[in-house]
Design a protein around this motif. Sequence first.
Motif, PDB file in Angstrom:
ATOM      1  N   GLY A  14       0.819  -1.208   0.000  1.00  0.00           N
ATOM      2  CA  GLY A  14       0.000   0.000   0.000  1.00  0.00           C
ATOM      3  C   GLY A  14       0.854   1.259   0.000  1.00  0.00           C
ATOM      4  O   GLY A  14       2.042   1.239   0.345  1.00  0.00           O
ATOM      5  N   ALA A  15       0.248   2.360  -0.404  1.00  0.00           N
ATOM      6  CA  ALA A  15       0.949   3.646  -0.400  1.00  0.00           C
ATOM      7  C   ALA A  15       1.154   4.109   1.039  1.00  0.00           C
ATOM      8  O   ALA A  15       0.445   3.688   1.962  1.00  0.00           O
ATOM      9  N   SER A  16       2.138   4.988   1.229  1.00  0.00           N
ATOM     10  CA  SER A  16       2.405   5.515   2.562  1.00  0.00           C
ATOM     11  C   SER A  16       2.688   7.006   2.495  1.00  0.00           C
ATOM     12  O   SER A  16       3.180   7.516   1.477  1.00  0.00           O
ATOM     13  N   VAL A  17       2.355   7.693   3.555  1.00  0.00           N
ATOM     14  CA  VAL A  17       2.644   9.119   3.691  1.00  0.00           C
ATOM     15  C   VAL A  17       3.335   9.325   5.039  1.00  0.00           C
ATOM     16  O   VAL A  17       3.110   8.561   5.991  1.00  0.00           O
ATOM     17  N   GLY A  18       4.186  10.339   5.090  1.00  0.00           N
ATOM     18  CA  GLY A  18       4.900  10.608   6.327  1.00  0.00           C
ATOM     19  C   GLY A  18       5.122  12.090   6.524  1.00  0.00           C
ATOM     20  O   GLY A  18       5.023  12.883   5.589  1.00  0.00           O
ATOM     21  N   PHE A  19       5.401  12.456   7.758  1.00  0.00           N
ATOM     22  CA  PHE A  19       5.714  13.845   8.061  1.00  0.00           C
ATOM     23  C   PHE A  19       6.620  13.877   9.282  1.00  0.00           C
ATOM     24  O   PHE A  19       6.714  12.907  10.054  1.00  0.00           O
ATOM     25  N   GLY A  20       7.308  14.987   9.459  1.00  0.00           N
ATOM     26  CA  GLY A  20       8.204  15.139  10.593  1.00  0.00           C
ATOM     27  C   GLY A  20       8.398  16.599  10.919  1.00  0.00           C
ATOM     28  O   GLY A  20       8.132  17.484  10.091  1.00  0.00           O
ATOM     29  N   MET A  21       8.869  16.872  12.127  1.00  0.00           N
ATOM     30  CA  MET A  21       9.129  18.244  12.555  1.00  0.00           C
ATOM     31  C   MET A  21      10.128  18.205  13.698  1.00  0.00           C
ATOM     32  O   MET A  21      10.293  17.174  14.370  1.00  0.00           O
ATOM     33  N   GLY A  22      10.820  19.326  13.910  1.00  0.00           N
ATOM     34  CA  GLY A  22      11.786  19.363  14.994  1.00  0.00           C
ATOM     35  C   GLY A  22      12.512  20.687  15.050  1.00  0.00           C
ATOM     36  O   GLY A  22      12.192  21.630  14.324  1.00  0.00           O
ATOM     37  N   PHE A  23      13.506  20.745  15.920  1.00  0.00           N
ATOM     38  CA  PHE A  23      14.303  21.960  16.046  1.00  0.00           C
ATOM     39  C   PHE A  23      15.747  21.599  16.355  1.00  0.00           C
ATOM     40  O   PHE A  23      16.051  20.508  16.852  1.00  0.00           O
ATOM     41  N   ALA A  24      16.638  22.523  16.045  1.00  0.00           N
ATOM     42  CA  ALA A  24      18.059  22.383  16.343  1.00  0.00           C
ATOM     43  C   ALA A  24      18.527  23.618  17.089  1.00  0.00           C
ATOM     44  O   ALA A  24      18.061  24.728  16.828  1.00  0.00           O
ATOM     45  N   TYR A  25      19.462  23.423  18.021  1.00  0.00           N
ATOM     46  CA  TYR A  25      19.949  24.536  18.831  1.00  0.00           C
ATOM     47  C   TYR A  25      21.451  24.393  19.016  1.00  0.00           C
ATOM     48  O   TYR A  25      21.937  23.330  19.421  1.00  0.00           O
ATOM     49  N   ALA A  26      22.197  25.442  18.684  1.00  0.00           N
ATOM     50  CA  ALA A  26      23.650  25.436  18.838  1.00  0.00           C
ATOM     51  C   ALA A  26      24.000  25.896  20.243  1.00  0.00           C
ATOM     52  O   ALA A  26      23.845  27.071  20.587  1.00  0.00           O
ATOM     53  N   LEU A  27      24.457  24.979  21.089  1.00  0.00           N
ATOM     54  CA  LEU A  27      24.819  25.329  22.457  1.00  0.00           C
ATOM     55  C   LEU A  27      26.116  26.127  22.505  1.00  0.00           C
ATOM     56  O   LEU A  27      26.296  26.991  23.366  1.00  0.00           O
ATOM     57  N   SER A  28      27.048  25.820  21.595  1.00  0.00           N
ATOM     58  CA  SER A  28      28.323  26.527  21.509  1.00  0.00           C
ATOM     59  C   SER A  28      28.857  26.327  20.099  1.00  0.00           C
ATOM     60  O   SER A  28      28.174  25.778  19.231  1.00  0.00           O
ATOM     61  N   TYR A  29      30.103  26.753  19.869  1.00  0.00           N
ATOM     62  CA  TYR A  29      30.686  26.583  18.550  1.00  0.00           C
ATOM     63  C   TYR A  29      31.004  25.117  18.250  1.00  0.00           C
ATOM     64  O   TYR A  29      31.231  24.757  17.112  1.00  0.00           O
ATOM     65  N   ASP A  30      31.019  24.261  19.268  1.00  0.00           N
ATOM     66  CA  ASP A  30      31.390  22.860  19.076  1.00  0.00           C
ATOM     67  C   ASP A  30      30.279  21.876  19.416  1.00  0.00           C
ATOM     68  O   ASP A  30      30.344  20.719  19.018  1.00  0.00           O
ATOM     69  N   ILE A  31      29.264  22.303  20.138  1.00  0.00           N
ATOM     70  CA  ILE A  31      28.215  21.397  20.599  1.00  0.00           C
ATOM     71  C   ILE A  31      26.857  21.896  20.109  1.00  0.00           C
ATOM     72  O   ILE A  31      26.535  23.078  20.230  1.00  0.00           O
ATOM     73  N   SER A  32      26.053  20.992  19.571  1.00  0.00           N
ATOM     74  CA  SER A  32      24.692  21.321  19.145  1.00  0.00           C
ATOM     75  C   SER A  32      23.759  20.194  19.568  1.00  0.00           C
ATOM     76  O   SER A  32      24.180  19.045  19.757  1.00  0.00           O
ATOM     77  N   THR A  33      22.488  20.502  19.717  1.00  0.00           N
ATOM     78  CA  THR A  33      21.506  19.506  20.123  1.00  0.00           C
ATOM     79  C   THR A  33      20.263  19.617  19.253  1.00  0.00           C
ATOM     80  O   THR A  33      19.944  20.692  18.744  1.00  0.00           O
ATOM     81  N   THR A  34      19.566  18.512  19.068  1.00  0.00           N
ATOM     82  CA  THR A  34      18.374  18.485  18.223  1.00  0.00           C
ATOM     83  C   THR A  34      17.308  17.600  18.849  1.00  0.00           C
ATOM     84  O   THR A  34      17.597  16.709  19.658  1.00  0.00           O
ATOM     85  N   MET A  35      16.065  17.855  18.456  1.00  0.00           N
ATOM     86  CA  MET A  35      14.939  17.003  18.833  1.00  0.00           C
ATOM     87  C   MET A  35      13.944  17.011  17.684  1.00  0.00           C
ATOM     88  O   MET A  35      13.670  18.071  17.107  1.00  0.00           O
ATOM     89  N   SER A  36      13.443  15.836  17.321  1.00  0.00           N
ATOM     90  CA  SER A  36      12.519  15.757  16.196  1.00  0.00           C
ATOM     91  C   SER A  36      11.521  14.629  16.404  1.00  0.00           C
ATOM     92  O   SER A  36      11.740  13.709  17.204  1.00  0.00           O
ATOM     93  N   PHE A  37      10.419  14.723  15.646  1.00  0.00           N
ATOM     94  CA  PHE A  37       9.365  13.707  15.664  1.00  0.00           C
ATOM     95  C   PHE A  37       9.072  13.299  14.232  1.00  0.00           C
ATOM     96  O   PHE A  37       8.973  14.145  13.340  1.00  0.00           O
TER      97      PHE A  37
END
Length: 347
Positions: free
Chosen positions: A257-280
């Motif tokens: 069967g056919a399928s559909v998908g979606f996603g969303m999230g954000f990214a945040y740069a904590l410093s010049y060397d460290i970054s964090t993300t969260m998504s669904f």
Amino acid sequence: MIARTTPYARPALAGALASALLLAMPAHAQQTPPADAAKPADAAAVREALAKKEGEGDQSTLLKETLTSVDKQYTLIRHNQFQFSYDLTYSYIGQEKIITDLAGGGVSLFSIENTSSHTITNTFSADYGVRDNLTGNVTLPVLSRYSDSGSASGVSNSLGDISVGARFQPFEAKRDAPGVTLTGNVRLPTGRSPFKIIAGSGQATGSGVTAFSAGLNLNRIVDPVALFGSMNATLSLPAAHLYQVNGTRILTKVQPGASVGFGMGFAYALSYDISTTMSFQEAISAGSKLHFADGLVAKTTMQTSAILNMGLGYKVSPKTTVNLSVGIGLTADSPNITVGMNLPLSF
């Protein structure tokens, strides 16, 4: 966020420091000094000392780099450039499997057994800049899968389904407008098909069908966060000319069967060397039609898969960022847990 790394905070901070320096001086020191004496620090001098040094990235640049680290499909590479990366992913699925047979058009229950599956996927990707706004991509996965159940267990090491795709950016990126990327992908059935596996001969490492996917990706930088989202749809060709024993019947054709998908999230740069993300991410797949040699046609139920991902990126060099991620399955049709690592490759 440290004040030194926040561009719009520097003028105010510089003025405050300058005023503090002047007020802290003795009264005689605030008078006009002799010509040969050193001049006291003024606002311009402090501002220059705190100003961004050459080569030091600003917040917008950091967020763009972080967004690129999250998923390279959101950023294209320049014309005639190559980019290689390696992804290592582990996933675990544990569930109760219902062993059934089809008899007289109905479903007969035989038994329920616990099954578990551990999969390690090594994916090698190559990107090429066809144009500044068009990037081609090829992915080559190699899978190692171990499955254990009450009736059988085994390990399979095999090539997975190779994918060929492209990403296109129709509009030039602008600071105050969301970035738009169109994607297209063809997945080839190069892995071991689940419709051709004989019981006890190993585990499937591919989907068994050719699939076509199209999608739309959006991203927007809202200081100090980068937001992103995606939508996609997938259609699969049928798997025909099969001869797989399924209970007391022989499976001859499968129409996914056919399928559909979606996603969303954000990214945040904590410093010049460290970054964090969260998504669904969520995908909804329609039921598949199963055709048997005696003319029976059965249809599976709709499936919904949803995963919550959390990631951390560490820049080990100006051109290399290692990304780690953990995904938690939110529905019965999702993997219980996934752990991944992405590493750019240089030659």
